[in-house]
Design a protein around this motif. Structure first.
Motif, PDB file in Angstrom:
ATOM      1  N   GLU A  56       0.810  -1.221   0.000  1.00  0.00           N
ATOM      2  CA  GLU A  56       0.000   0.000   0.000  1.00  0.00           C
ATOM      3  C   GLU A  56       0.837   1.262   0.000  1.00  0.00           C
ATOM      4  N   SER A  57       2.002   1.210   0.609  1.00  0.00           N
ATOM      5  CA  SER A  57       2.853   2.403   0.597  1.00  0.00           C
ATOM      6  C   SER A  57       4.297   2.026   0.885  1.00  0.00           C
TER       7      SER A  57
ATOM      8  N   LYS B 146      -5.413  -7.512   7.037  1.00  0.00           N
ATOM      9  CA  LYS B 146      -4.580  -7.122   8.176  1.00  0.00           C
ATOM     10  C   LYS B 146      -3.420  -6.262   7.699  1.00  0.00           C
ATOM     11  N   LYS B 147      -3.217  -5.125   8.354  1.00  0.00           N
ATOM     12  CA  LYS B 147      -2.125  -4.221   8.017  1.00  0.00           C
ATOM     13  C   LYS B 147      -0.823  -4.719   8.639  1.00  0.00           C
ATOM     14  N   GLU B 148       0.227  -4.550   7.909  1.00  0.00           N
ATOM     15  CA  GLU B 148       1.534  -4.933   8.436  1.00  0.00           C
ATOM     16  C   GLU B 148       2.577  -3.958   7.932  1.00  0.00           C
ATOM     17  N   LYS B 149       3.456  -3.525   8.841  1.00  0.00           N
ATOM     18  CA  LYS B 149       4.547  -2.624   8.466  1.00  0.00           C
ATOM     19  C   LYS B 149       5.885  -3.331   8.665  1.00  0.00           C
ATOM     20  N   ILE B 150       6.736  -3.194   7.694  1.00  0.00           N
ATOM     21  CA  ILE B 150       8.067  -3.791   7.765  1.00  0.00           C
ATOM     22  C   ILE B 150       9.102  -2.715   7.475  1.00  0.00           C
TER      23      ILE B 150
ATOM     24  N   GLU C 220      12.379  -0.195  -4.561  1.00  0.00           N
ATOM     25  CA  GLU C 220      11.075  -0.846  -4.606  1.00  0.00           C
ATOM     26  C   GLU C 220      11.182  -2.367  -4.547  1.00  0.00           C
ATOM     27  N   HIS C 221      12.296  -2.903  -5.060  1.00  0.00           N
ATOM     28  CA  HIS C 221      12.462  -4.365  -5.073  1.00  0.00           C
ATOM     29  C   HIS C 221      12.498  -4.947  -3.665  1.00  0.00           C
ATOM     30  N   TYR C 222      12.941  -4.146  -2.698  1.00  0.00           N
ATOM     31  CA  TYR C 222      12.937  -4.637  -1.311  1.00  0.00           C
ATOM     32  C   TYR C 222      11.508  -4.766  -0.788  1.00  0.00           C
ATOM     33  N   ALA C 223      10.617  -3.872  -1.234  1.00  0.00           N
ATOM     34  CA  ALA C 223       9.211  -3.962  -0.828  1.00  0.00           C
ATOM     35  C   ALA C 223       8.582  -5.235  -1.382  1.00  0.00           C
ATOM     36  N   TYR C 224       8.883  -5.544  -2.635  1.00  0.00           N
ATOM     37  CA  TYR C 224       8.349  -6.768  -3.233  1.00  0.00           C
ATOM     38  C   TYR C 224       8.904  -8.009  -2.519  1.00  0.00           C
ATOM     39  N   SER C 225      10.168  -7.967  -2.169  1.00  0.00           N
ATOM     40  CA  SER C 225      10.773  -9.089  -1.440  1.00  0.00           C
ATOM     41  C   SER C 225      10.109  -9.271  -0.078  1.00  0.00           C
TER      42      SER C 225
END
Length: 246
Positions: A201-202, A219-223, A230-235
């Motif tokens: 989502e962001s 369920k929301k989750e923040k990492i 951006e590739h780290y977000a996909y990973s």
């Protein structure tokens, strides 16, 4: 390396590896695609380490017909030296008798020409398959995009029916492969619509890295990651899917 020796080595390593896998029966997770394989592999490996499980992943670029067996067996390469391959072959045979074998194998699969995927899957039978992205990279080795797509379709079709296929929803070619799967399909990406997919989502960039906010099954989750891109977000999204399935 002479062609005859390479063929001999290829099949020697293949059948030693198949025997080791039959004996130890680890969970096999494979990562394929044109880009971002290494980041996804490392994220999955981190998930299992956090769970306290013994896991092994490909070192360097050990993801081809000879490199994949070496990665599974946990032995080094002899590269172009006949002399250096002799201890490697001995170590491969010794791996049959080792008691401490990883519970999980996270393996990149390298596909650069027609038939690569079929050969690699004659060695391993994945329980979970992830396809990160499919681009024009390596297409020069195929007669067209359809021929290259056939390699990834073969992977999707040959993932264990009781397992999962994890696909990048934002890539149209990858998304279409979901129709070919016998296993359950789970998607990840920014535009995921499926309720059981992971939607990114962001991505908030900070001075020290990024904060990725995702939605998985409502369920929301923040990492947080100390890296950028951006590739780290996909990973991270793939990591969430794998983690939730344990």
């Amino acid at each position: 390396m002479k062609p005859f020796f390479k063929i001999l080595l290829k099949y020697y390593l293949k059948y030693i590896t198949k025997l080791v896998l039959v004996i130890h029966r680890p969970m096999i997770i494979v990562v394929a695609g044109s880009t971002n394989k290494t980041f996804v592999r490392d994220e999955i490996r981190r998930v299992f380490i956090e769970k306290g499980m013994a896991v092994r992943a490909n070192p360097k670029n050990f993801n081809t017909e000879i490199g994949l067996p070496l990665a599974i067996l946990g032995i080094g390469s002899g590269y172009g030296s006949y002399r250096d391959w002799l201890p490697a072959m001995k170590n491969a045979f010794s791996a049959i008798f080792k008691k401490n074998f990883p519970e999980v194998l996270v393996l990149e699969l390298g596909v650069s020409q027609k038939g690569d995927m079929k050969y690699l899957l004659s060695i391993v039978k994945p329980e979970i398959s992830i396809i990160t992205n499919i681009t024009q990279r390596y297409i020069e080795s195929f007669s067209g995009l359809d021929r290259m797509m056939a390699e990834y379709e073969y992977l999707v079709k040959n993932t264990q029916a009781s397992g999962r296929v994890i696909l990048n929803y934002d890539n149209e070619s990858v998304r279409a492969l979901g129709k070919k799967a016998k296993a359950k399909v789970v998607y990840f990406g920014k535009t995921v619509l499926a309720e059981d997919g992971v939607r990114i989502e962001s991505i908030l960039r900070t001075e020290t890295g990024e904060i990725v906010e995702m939605n998985y099954k409502g369920k929301k989750e923040k990492i947080s990651t100390a890296r950028f891109g951006e590739h780290y977000a996909y990973s991270a999204a793939v990591g969430v899917i794998v983690k939730e399935g344990l």
